[in-house]
Structure formats: C-alpha cells, structure tokens
Scaffold this active site. Structure first.
Site, PDB file in Angstrom:
ATOM      1  N   SER A  70      61.278  -9.238  80.426  1.00  9.52           N
ATOM      2  CA  SER A  70      60.243 -10.286  80.459  1.00  9.52           C
ATOM      3  C   SER A  70      60.011 -10.979  79.128  1.00  9.52           C
ATOM      4  O   SER A  70      59.271 -11.968  79.084  1.00  9.52           O
ATOM      5  CB  SER A  70      58.932  -9.698  80.963  1.00  9.52           C
ATOM      6  N   LYS A  73      60.580 -14.605  79.111  1.00  9.89           N
ATOM      7  CA  LYS A  73      59.589 -15.548  79.648  1.00  9.89           C
ATOM      8  C   LYS A  73      58.992 -16.448  78.563  1.00  9.89           C
ATOM      9  O   LYS A  73      58.545 -17.562  78.853  1.00  9.89           O
ATOM     10  CB  LYS A  73      58.479 -14.776  80.385  1.00  9.89           C
ATOM     11  N   TYR A 197      66.543 -16.464  87.117  1.00  7.08           N
ATOM     12  CA  TYR A 197      65.532 -15.523  86.590  1.00  7.08           C
ATOM     13  C   TYR A 197      66.141 -14.137  86.345  1.00  7.08           C
ATOM     14  O   TYR A 197      65.928 -13.533  85.292  1.00  7.08           O
ATOM     15  CB  TYR A 197      64.351 -15.451  87.567  1.00  7.08           C
ATOM     16  N   TYR A 249      50.379  -8.131  80.546  1.00  5.69           N
ATOM     17  CA  TYR A 249      49.884  -7.970  81.928  1.00  5.69           C
ATOM     18  C   TYR A 249      48.466  -7.411  81.942  1.00  5.69           C
ATOM     19  O   TYR A 249      47.634  -7.870  81.181  1.00  5.69           O
ATOM     20  CB  TYR A 249      50.849  -7.088  82.750  1.00  5.69           C
ATOM     21  N   VAL A 267      60.156  -4.767  80.396  1.00  4.55           N
ATOM     22  CA  VAL A 267      60.340  -3.402  80.911  1.00  4.55           C
ATOM     23  C   VAL A 267      61.605  -2.719  80.377  1.00  4.55           C
ATOM     24  O   VAL A 267      61.840  -1.548  80.669  1.00  4.55           O
ATOM     25  CB  VAL A 267      60.318  -3.314  82.455  1.00  4.55           C
TER      26      VAL A 267
HETATM   27  N1  GLN Z   1      63.202  -7.956  85.741  1.00  2.00           N
HETATM   28  C1  GLN Z   1      61.846  -7.470  85.758  1.00  2.00           C
HETATM   29  C2  GLN Z   1      61.190  -7.932  87.035  1.00  2.00           C
HETATM   30  O1  GLN Z   1      61.287  -9.068  87.313  1.00  2.00           O
HETATM   31  C3  GLN Z   1      61.087  -7.970  84.568  1.00  2.00           C
HETATM   32  C4  GLN Z   1      59.679  -7.452  84.541  1.00  2.00           C
HETATM   33  C5  GLN Z   1      59.188  -7.099  83.183  1.00  2.00           C
HETATM   34  O2  GLN Z   1      59.918  -7.013  82.184  1.00  2.00           O
HETATM   35  N2  GLN Z   1      57.918  -6.785  83.131  1.00  2.00           N
HETATM   36  O3  GLN Z   1      60.594  -7.161  87.742  1.00  2.00           O
END
Ligand code: GLN
Length: 314
Positions: A70, A73, A197, A249, A267
């Site tokens: 993420s 993003k 994505y 988050y 993650v």
């Molecule tokens: N690839 C993960 C997802 O879309 C990315 C989520 C994350 O890094 N929090 O669920």
C-alpha cells in the site's frame, strides 16, 4: 526539546535504533493473505534516511527489497492529482475511515465514495483515474516509471509471483471495485483497474530506495536532488495531511500520537515517512499489528522522532 539534534549523528542514531529494536522482534504476524508474502522472514529490520541535501544513511536490512504494497498508494495519488486535479475529490474523500483497509461496509453506506485515497477502495479509484487518463500506454508502466525516477533506481521492478498471487486471492479488492462500478464510481473496466492495482502493490523496493523516492514530499513537491517539480506545494501539503490522518488505516490516530509525522504503511511491513523540510525515511520489518502496520517499524520510527525531535508537533 532541550538540545537541537545534530543530523551529522544520523548514521549512529540509525545503528542504535536497529540495535534497540532487534531484540523486540517477534511481536505481530507476517501478512498471510497470499502465500508469496507469508513466506517472508519476520526477523528482518531495516531503516534508511535520505536528506533533502542528498545524504543517505542506512542500517540493518535497509538495502534488501520487499513488497511495497500500500505504500504505492502515495505515488499513485500524486500521479492522479497531477492528471485530473481537484476533480479527484468528487470521487474520493479525505477523512480517516476508522475501518480496516479492505472494509466493504462503509462503502455501501456512503454510496461508493471511499473515505480516503489510502484505503483500498480509495486507491482503486485513484488507479482508475490513472488508467482512464493513460489509455494508450499500459498504465502500470507509467506507475513503475514514475516510481523508478523518484527512487533514482531503474532497477525497481514488479515481483510477478506476488502480482499473480494478489490476483488469484483478490476477492475483497474485486468486491470493492465491483461495488464502486455499480455506484458509477469506476470509469475503466474493473479487471483492468484491478490488474494495475495488484501490479503496483507488487513493486519491490528497499528502504534506501523508498526514502529517496518520497523526498519530493519533504521538499514542497519538488525533488530536491533532481530539481524536478513533481506536484505543487499545496498538493504536497495535502498529501502529507492525508498520510498523517489516513496512512495507517484504523491505527492512524495511534501512529500520529506515537510518531507524529506523515507516513504510509504497507502489509509487506514497510513504512515510508516524511519529515517536512528535512528528509524521507523508510523502515521495514514484516510482522504486522492487527491493523496491518509493521510493529517493529513503528517502534523504530517512534524512537527516531523521540531522539531527533522531528515530530511535526515538536
Ligand atoms: N495488496 C494489499 C491489498 O490490497 C495491500 C493492502 C495493504 O498494504 N494494506 O489487500
């Protein structure tokens, strides 16, 4: 603060932080929603700093590459704002969600408008904006190129195995994208947006790369080393504000409380952070809190801002 921190001490400080945090590894859980990430060694710990005047300091596993997930993003948000400007805010909000990164519940209540661009639903809208605006090119190529140039590393690449895995297990992301399509908030074909994505999440980079790549947000939107203007000053300020309020988050408040700088987690166990006017920072340690943020990485950043006084609230 009693004594201002002398940043000639940065290298020694990073070594001290790694030495202090290493014995505490073992808390948290490596992401296991896809096999390719579940296999990562939880005992890794790296930290890197790149300053706006071009000095770089690294400690621990800072030169090993990992899945940025993420963290991508932030880069796509920058690109989308440059491509479509303020129109983006018709399609995605800028409030913390208080919900898990892949939650569907709020999206239904709020009629397909995600709370912010750093949860999955919001990031899918952002990627859709890029896909819609770069129809002639594979959009993932534009994203990868953007990140390579920011990192000053043409070797930054996509891990194909992770990308395949993301796609094979992408049920929730697919649900989010389809729900938004039903609400009229997804312009491009859903599969094209999802593929892009999943690939952007599967980019692998090191802490050294990431601390360099994020530098434009520490310098009012202009890359201080190449001189290239990436986004306006206002745009950079806004992205930093969104990282501070939404970058972790439903643990964003806790991160601001403990660390106090704009930052974005993934993650894969990475966190990228910005000290405005001074530096980009990246940490990596794969074991995660229940909210999906690196446990040891957060601890390392907490020690960093405590030692330097570089919290934005100092
Ligand atoms: N690839 C993960 C997802 O879309 C990315 C989520 C994350 O890094 N929090 O669920």
């Amino acid at each position: 603060m009693t004594q201002p921190f002398d940043d000639a001490e940065l290298g020694a400080l990073l070594d001290r932080i790694v030495a202090a945090v290493l014995p505490t590894l073992g808390q948290g859980k490596v992401a296991d929603y896809i096999p390719a990430l579940a296999a990562v060694d939880p005992n890794k710990l790296g930290i890197a700093v790149t300053t706006v005047d071009g000095r770089q300091f690294v400690a621990g596993d800072a030169r090993e590459t990992f899945s940025i997930q993420s963290i991508s993003k932030v880069f796509t948000l920058t690109m989308a704002l440059e491509l479509v400007g303020d129109d983006l805010w018709q399609r995605v909000g800028r409030e913390p969600s208080g919900t898990p990164f892949n939650s569907l519940v709020q999206l239904e209540y709020e009629r397909g408008i995600p709370r912010n661009p750093l949860i999955n639903a919001g990031a899918l809208v952002v990627t859709d904006a890029i896909v819609a605006a770069t129809a002639s090119n594979p959009p993932i190529k534009a994203i990868l190129d953007f990140i390579r140039v920011r990192a000053a590393n043409p070797g930054v690449r996509i891990d194909g195995e992770v990308a395949q895995s993301e796609k094979a297990w992408g049920y929730r992301n697919s649900a989010l994208a389809n729900l938004m399509k039903a609400f009229g908030n997804m312009k491009s074909p859903v599969n094209e947006v999802l593929d892009t994505y999943f690939s952007q999440c599967s980019i692998v980079m090191s802490c050294a790369d990431l601390s360099r790549a994020i530098l434009y947000l520490a310098n009012g939107g202009t890359d201080p080393l190449s001189g290239e203007k990436i986004i306006s000053e206002q745009g950079a300020r806004r992205i930093n504000a969104i990282m501070l309020t939404c970058g972790h988050y439903d643990a964003s408040g806790d991160f601001a409380f403990r660390v106090g700088v704009p930052a974005k987690s993934g993650v894969g166990g990475g966190i990228v952070a910005v000290v405005p006017g001074r530096m980009g920072i990246a940490v990596w340690s794969p074991a995660l809190s229940p909210q999906g943020n690196s446990v040891a990485g957060t601890r390392a950043l907490e020690q960093f801002t405590a030692a330097t006084g570089y919290s934005i609230f100092e």
